[in-house]
Design a protein around this motif. Structure first.
Motif, PDB file in Angstrom:
ATOM      1  N   GLY A 142      -0.175 -17.979  13.911  1.00  9.32           N
ATOM      2  CA  GLY A 142      -0.843 -16.738  14.301  1.00  9.32           C
ATOM      3  C   GLY A 142      -0.279 -15.488  13.657  1.00  9.32           C
ATOM      4  N   VAL A 143       0.737 -15.630  12.821  1.00  8.97           N
ATOM      5  CA  VAL A 143       1.314 -14.469  12.144  1.00  8.97           C
ATOM      6  C   VAL A 143       0.585 -14.276  10.827  1.00  8.97           C
ATOM      7  CG1 VAL A 143       3.399 -13.478  11.111  1.00  8.97           C
ATOM      8  CG2 VAL A 143       3.558 -14.822  13.219  1.00  8.97           C
ATOM      9  N   GLU A 144       0.064 -13.083  10.628  1.00 10.10           N
ATOM     10  CA  GLU A 144      -0.667 -12.768   9.397  1.00 10.10           C
ATOM     11  C   GLU A 144       0.311 -12.659   8.231  1.00 10.10           C
ATOM     12  OE1 GLU A 144      -4.200 -12.082   7.393  1.00 10.10           O
ATOM     13  OE2 GLU A 144      -4.017 -12.403   9.551  1.00 10.10           O
ATOM     14  N   PRO A 145       0.090 -13.397   7.137  1.00 14.23           N
ATOM     15  CA  PRO A 145       0.990 -13.286   5.985  1.00 14.23           C
ATOM     16  C   PRO A 145       0.890 -11.896   5.347  1.00 14.23           C
ATOM     17  CG  PRO A 145      -0.674 -15.005   5.618  1.00 14.23           C
ATOM     18  CD  PRO A 145      -0.975 -14.361   6.928  1.00 14.23           C
ATOM     19  N   THR A 146       2.020 -11.394   4.912  1.00 14.63           N
ATOM     20  CA  THR A 146       2.043 -10.100   4.227  1.00 14.63           C
ATOM     21  C   THR A 146       2.918 -10.206   3.000  1.00 14.63           C
ATOM     22  OG1 THR A 146       3.938  -9.315   5.494  1.00 14.63           O
ATOM     23  CG2 THR A 146       1.775  -8.756   6.362  1.00 14.63           C
ATOM     24  N   ASP A 147       2.587  -9.430   1.991  1.00 18.13           N
ATOM     25  CA  ASP A 147       3.453  -9.361   0.827  1.00 18.13           C
ATOM     26  C   ASP A 147       4.199  -8.036   0.822  1.00 18.13           C
ATOM     27  OD1 ASP A 147       1.321  -7.766   0.250  1.00 18.13           O
ATOM     28  OD2 ASP A 147       1.036  -8.462  -1.776  1.00 18.13           O
ATOM     29  N   ASN A 148       3.629  -7.014   1.472  1.00 22.31           N
ATOM     30  CA  ASN A 148       4.273  -5.713   1.586  1.00 22.31           C
ATOM     31  C   ASN A 148       3.701  -5.017   2.815  1.00 22.31           C
ATOM     32  OD1 ASN A 148       5.322  -3.163   1.389  1.00 22.31           O
ATOM     33  ND2 ASN A 148       4.756  -2.846  -0.743  1.00 22.31           N
ATOM     34  N   PRO A 149       4.494  -4.846   3.845  1.00 22.22           N
ATOM     35  CA  PRO A 149       3.965  -4.253   5.068  1.00 22.22           C
ATOM     36  C   PRO A 149       3.607  -2.775   4.929  1.00 22.22           C
ATOM     37  CG  PRO A 149       6.325  -4.554   5.252  1.00 22.22           C
ATOM     38  CD  PRO A 149       5.896  -5.199   3.963  1.00 22.22           C
ATOM     39  N   LEU A 150       4.043  -2.129   3.873  1.00 20.08           N
ATOM     40  CA  LEU A 150       3.815  -0.689   3.730  1.00 20.08           C
ATOM     41  C   LEU A 150       2.495  -0.348   3.056  1.00 20.08           C
ATOM     42  CD1 LEU A 150       7.428   0.384   2.725  1.00 20.08           C
ATOM     43  CD2 LEU A 150       6.389   0.359   4.996  1.00 20.08           C
ATOM     44  N   LYS A 151       1.845  -1.336   2.474  1.00 23.38           N
ATOM     45  CA  LYS A 151       0.572  -1.115   1.784  1.00 23.38           C
ATOM     46  C   LYS A 151       0.666  -0.012   0.735  1.00 23.38           C
ATOM     47  CE  LYS A 151      -1.452  -4.136   4.370  1.00 23.38           C
ATOM     48  NZ  LYS A 151      -1.269  -5.479   3.986  1.00 23.38           N
ATOM     49  N   ALA A 152       1.820   0.129   0.127  1.00 22.89           N
ATOM     50  CA  ALA A 152       2.012   1.140  -0.912  1.00 22.89           C
ATOM     51  C   ALA A 152       1.326   0.690  -2.201  1.00 22.89           C
ATOM     52  CB  ALA A 152       3.501   1.376  -1.163  1.00 22.89           C
ATOM     53  N   VAL A 153       0.894   1.641  -2.957  1.00 21.63           N
ATOM     54  CA  VAL A 153       0.332   1.367  -4.272  1.00 21.63           C
ATOM     55  C   VAL A 153       1.210   2.080  -5.289  1.00 21.63           C
ATOM     56  CG1 VAL A 153      -2.028   1.079  -3.435  1.00 21.63           C
ATOM     57  CG2 VAL A 153      -1.246   3.330  -4.117  1.00 21.63           C
TER      58      VAL A 153
END
Length: 125
Positions: free
Chosen positions: A75-86
């Motif tokens: 149930g944990v959503e995979p993330t590569d970067n929690p900050l969503k920075a570009v």
């Protein structure tokens, strides 16, 4: 660790039942011979003491990785970067600069509109 492989790991002999449920092994996960083999592949000349030392360190690392892999992430959503920075970049703007002639004017030597520098490799020009 793949779930089928993880299940097989839990059933392995030599793994304490209370540790099997967590995915931990009381048996070393990497042998001294495997460390020696890795050292040879990496072209590292290690002493016997270094092999023993690195075997212990690598075993601790692999044990820790096993602990992390044992965490239930259902149930944990995979993330590569929690900050969503570009990528943040400045605009590419043209700015005043030297002309080719101005740049070459202060050079010790120029030829055909290029800087002449001493040859650094043993190759012919």
């Amino acid at each position: 660790m793949h779930s089928d492989a993880f299940s097989a790991f839990r059933r392995m002999p030599g793994v304490a039942p209370e540790l099997r449920s967590l995915g931990f092994s009381v048996v070393s996960q990497i042998s001294r011979d495997e460390v020696a083999h890795l050292a040879r592949l990496a072209r590292l000349a290690l002493t016997d003491d270094e092999l023993d030392h690195y075997a212990g360190q690598l075993d601790a690392i692999l044990t820790h990785v096993g602990q992390i892999q044992a965490v239930d992430v259902t149930g944990v959503e995979p993330t590569d970067n929690p900050l969503k920075a570009v990528n943040v970049t400045r605009p590419d703007l043209t700015a005043p600069c030297l002309t080719q002639q101005e740049a070459l004017a202060e050079a010790p030597e120029a030829l055909d509109g290029r800087f002449v520098i001493p040859q650094i490799l043993g190759e012919p020009q």
